[in-house]
Design an enzyme around this catalytic site. Structure first.
Site, short mmCIF file in Angstrom:
data_model
loop_
_atom_site.label_atom_id
_atom_site.label_comp_id
_atom_site.label_asym_id
_atom_site.label_seq_id
_atom_site.Cartn_x
_atom_site.Cartn_y
_atom_site.Cartn_z
N HIS A 14 -12.53 61.19 4.29
CA HIS A 14 -11.54 60.12 4.37
C HIS A 14 -10.17 60.69 4.77
O HIS A 14 -9.54 60.22 5.72
CB HIS A 14 -11.46 59.42 3.01
CG HIS A 14 -10.46 58.32 2.92
ND1 HIS A 14 -10.81 56.99 2.86
CD2 HIS A 14 -9.10 58.34 2.87
CE1 HIS A 14 -9.72 56.26 2.77
NE2 HIS A 14 -8.66 57.06 2.78
N GLU A 15 -9.75 61.74 4.07
CA GLU A 15 -8.43 62.30 4.35
C GLU A 15 -8.38 62.94 5.73
O GLU A 15 -7.39 62.79 6.47
CB GLU A 15 -8.04 63.33 3.29
CG GLU A 15 -7.82 62.76 1.89
CD GLU A 15 -6.88 61.57 1.87
OE1 GLU A 15 -5.95 61.50 2.69
OE2 GLU A 15 -7.09 60.67 1.03
N GLY B 236 1.72 65.67 -18.39
CA GLY B 236 1.08 66.96 -18.63
C GLY B 236 1.18 67.94 -17.49
O GLY B 236 0.53 68.97 -17.51
P1 ADP Z 1 4.97 66.63 -19.14
O1 ADP Z 1 6.35 66.68 -19.70
O2 ADP Z 1 4.95 66.72 -17.65
O3 ADP Z 1 4.15 65.52 -19.62
P2 ADP Z 1 4.74 69.10 -20.56
O4 ADP Z 1 5.84 69.84 -19.92
O5 ADP Z 1 5.01 68.52 -21.89
O6 ADP Z 1 4.21 67.95 -19.59
O7 ADP Z 1 3.46 70.03 -20.60
C1 ADP Z 1 2.60 70.06 -21.70
C2 ADP Z 1 2.00 71.43 -21.86
O8 ADP Z 1 1.10 71.73 -20.79
C3 ADP Z 1 3.02 72.54 -21.80
O9 ADP Z 1 3.57 72.78 -23.05
C4 ADP Z 1 2.21 73.72 -21.30
O10 ADP Z 1 1.54 74.35 -22.37
C5 ADP Z 1 1.16 73.08 -20.43
N1 ADP Z 1 1.54 73.16 -19.02
C6 ADP Z 1 1.73 72.11 -18.19
N2 ADP Z 1 2.03 72.51 -16.94
C7 ADP Z 1 2.06 73.86 -16.97
C8 ADP Z 1 2.31 74.87 -15.98
N3 ADP Z 1 2.62 74.56 -14.72
N4 ADP Z 1 2.24 76.16 -16.38
C9 ADP Z 1 1.94 76.48 -17.65
N5 ADP Z 1 1.70 75.59 -18.61
C10 ADP Z 1 1.74 74.29 -18.30
ZN ZN Z 2 -6.68 56.75 2.73
#
Ligand code: ADP
Ligand code: ZN
Ligand code: MG
Length: 618
Positions: A428-429, A209
């Site tokens: 911690h960091e 995501g």
């Molecule tokens: P992944 O492939 O990394 O699991 P996706 O590319 O399928 O994630 O992202 C899922 C949805 O989340 C996208 O369609 C978008 O709507 C939203 N999203 C994720 N990251 C971003 C970003 N950096 N900017 C805008 N939308 C994002």
């Molecule tokens: Zn640590």
């Protein structure tokens, strides 16, 4: 997987059988009903008497029966009766009665026609039906299951993805790394002229995501080239050998369409480490992987085919995939920090109608640990909430409600962290960073973040070596261990307790300490004796003990001693710099991510007296 039948096949057979049944039922029950009142069976005596009384108009004699129609206009029936062989006088009687009569001449089919009708026609019908069905199946399944070897890989080609870098908020580092690929796709000749080889593949690595798929599409959109995408799990399907055939097909198609982008999503499904642990059944995957490897080696990168792949489990990937000439570029796509979250919220909020000015920074602050997909979800939840309230525009309150709804979900998943825990993580960091900064041989701090990683790390302190070094001195190794114990040491100093957050540090510190004693000859006691050997250097680098159990016990003793020393050293450093520890932790809590420069700037500010000499080497 072979026993999974496609559901479409069932419905087809189902319809076919149903039609057959209906036709048979009609034949057996309904059609005879129509005929019943038309054809009446009577006995021979009735026929004779009707004939004698002149009630019959026309008679038709066939081999076994006699059919006749009555004179009576109102009677529409056709009567039949069996032919009595003994009645030799039938013709005489018919002549007497003066009816029209004749014998049905049995039509002899030609033997050739007979043969065609009984043998060829049914076979033809079956073959046609079979072909029709397989074609329907193929159309529905999108794969040509009956022709082995030549697969119609389910490749999704999009001429234009419609996404550009504008759609991807935050992720500036990833975008920057990818923009070089875009430039290459736009002006391949520029690179060809100078003789530069573009990397054939780039691997997008990060938690789910975070926008890996989105980024890949954006690259295609920016470059304006076709986008071939296929998911790793689709490679491994159905018949043995199909996966490999698909890879071959995919690359063939891609090369015809160059320049273009080939995107392999979830590459870990085929790219898993090859090992001997699986009980067979791995052959298919290995074949597919081998095919992928050889295709990547075989094709000419200068044509403009760029391969992107995405995974959230990079540690499981086969080392052969990662070597130069294949996916040698690794582009991290991390969870967004505060600024990134705000930007993502804004990008998605463009699609919803907002009534008032929304404070996206506040929303972003409340969602630490959320991925891009989850933030997109929050925006949508807010819009849904507005509709539920009967409003035509989204207001701040909708966002607050949406965050709460979604965070309840997060907390279950443990991704969003309470204020109190966040404070512990910050200390911690900073503990790690401070210990590193106050030691002579540590690499400078590059970045500190308390944005949790899905890898399990709740935050991290990144150190980047200034130059490239291939050797590690005993002092450096020891200071590394001290830096690793710095996190726990800070927790102990400030909160008087310890948490589970140090588990990864403990693992790493122990690994280094063990290597120092057992493999690197850095302890006085064992001098240059090898106590451990690396078993498979190219696939993982596991170690095996090469000493007696007695010695092994002594090694453990020595390892523990080393770690204890380092821990004590770290605790000492933090005690001396306690004021700075508080100041820095407070700053990190506020920002979530701080750069090495910011860190050093605050650390360098004149404040509590720092023992002279300590600061000399920073
Ligand atoms: P992944 O492939 O990394 O699991 P996706 O590319 O399928 O994630 O992202 C899922 C949805 O989340 C996208 O369609 C978008 O709507 C939203 N999203 C994720 N990251 C971003 C970003 N950096 N900017 C805008 N939308 C994002
Ligand atoms: Zn640590
Ligand atoms: Mg994805």
């Amino acid at each position: 997987m072979n026993d999974i039948k496609p559901p479409q096949k069932k419905t087809w057979v189902y319809y076919y059988v149903m039609t057959l049944l209906i036709v048979m039922l009609l034949n057996a029950l309904v059609f005879p009903l129509f005929q019943q009142d038309r054809v009446q069976e009577v006995d021979y005596s009735r026929f004779i008497s009707m004939l004698e009384e002149g009630q019959i108009k026309e008679v038709e004699i066939s081999e076994k029966q006699i059919a006749f129609t009555p004179n009576d206009e109102a009677d529409k029936n056709i009567y039949i009766t069996g032919r009595v062989t003994g009645d030799n006088d039938l013709v005489g009687r018919l002549l007497d009665a003066g009816v029209l009569f004749g014998e049905v001449y049995p039509k002899e089919n030609s033997p050739l026609l007979n043969f065609i009708l009984t043998w060829i026609l049914p076979i033809l019908i079956f073959v046609l039906l079979g072909q029709l069905m397989t074609r329907m199946m193929q159309k529905r399944m999108g794969t040509n299951a009956m022709t082995f070897g030549k697969s119609n890989a389910k490749v999704y080609v999009e001429a234009q993805t419609g996404k550009t870098f504008v759609d991807v908020a935050g992720q500036d580092e990833a975008k920057q790394a990818l923009s070089e690929l875009v430039d290459f796709l736009n002006h391949p000749e520029k690179y060809r002229e100078i003789g530069a080889q573009m990397p054939k593949g780039a691997l997008l690595v990060g938690p789910p995501g975070t926008g890996k798929t989105l980024l890949a599409k954006a690259v295609a959109g920016e470059a304006g080239v076709p986008f071939f995408s296929i998911s790793g799990s689709e490679f491994v399907e159905m018949f043995v050998g199909m996966g490999a055939a698909r890879v071959r097909d995919l690359f063939k198609q891609a090369q015809e369409k160059a320049p273009c982008i080939v995107f392999i999503d979830e590459i870990d499904t085929i790219g898993k480490k090859r090992d001997n642990s699986g009980m067979g059944g791995n052959d298919e995957r290995e074949q597919t992987l081998n095919q992928l490897l050889s295709e990547m080696d075989g094709f000419d990168g200068s044509k403009g085919v760029v391969i992107l792949a995405a995974t959230n489990r990079p540690e499981t990937l086969d080392k052969a995939l990662l070597r130069p000439g294949r996916f040698d570029r690794r582009i991290p796509v991390e969870l967004p920090d505060l600024a990134g979250r705000e930007a993502i919220l804004k990008v998605h909020a463009k699609n919803v109608k907002t009534g008032e000015k929304i404070d996206f920074n506040a929303v972003a602050r409340a969602t630490s640990g959320a991925s891009g997909a989850e933030l997109a979800n929050i925006v949508n939840e807010a819009a849904l909430h507005a509709v539920r309230d009967g409003r035509s525009a989204v207001v701040q309150n909708d966002f607050d409600e949406a965050v709460e709804t979604v965070i309840a979900g997060y907390q279950r998943k443990g991704a969003v962290i309470s204020e109190k825990e966040k404070k512990i993580i910050a200390y911690h960091e900073i503990g790690h960073a401070l210990v590193a900064a106050r030691q002579k041989n540590s690499a400078p701090v590059h970045k500190i973040t308390i944005v949790p990683r899905t890898s399990g790390a709740l935050g991290y302190t990144m150190q980047v070596e200034e130059g490239e070094s291939v050797l590690m001195s005993r002092e450096q190794a020891f200071e590394k261990i001290a830096t690793l114990t710095g996190g726990r040491a800070a927790e102990e100093l400030v909160f008087g307790t310890c948490t589970s957050g140090a588990s990864n540090d403990i693992e790493q510190a122990t690994k280094i300490a063990r290597a120092m004693v057992a493999r690197l000859g850095m302890s006085e006691e064992f001098d240059m004796m090898a106590l451990e050997t690396v078993t498979n250097q190219y696939l993982g680098g596991d170690t095996a003990l090469a000493c007696s159990a007695e010695t092994a016990a002594k090694v453990d003793q020595k390892v523990l001693e080393l770690i204890k020393q380092a821990h004590a050293a770290a605790a000492g450093i933090l005690k001396e710099n306690e004021a700075k520890l508080h100041e820095l932790a407070g700053y990190l809590l506020e920002r979530e991510t701080i750069t090495g420069e910011e860190f050093m700037e605050i650390l360098g500010r004149p404040e509590p007296p720092v023992p002279p000499g300590e600061e000399a080497d920073q």
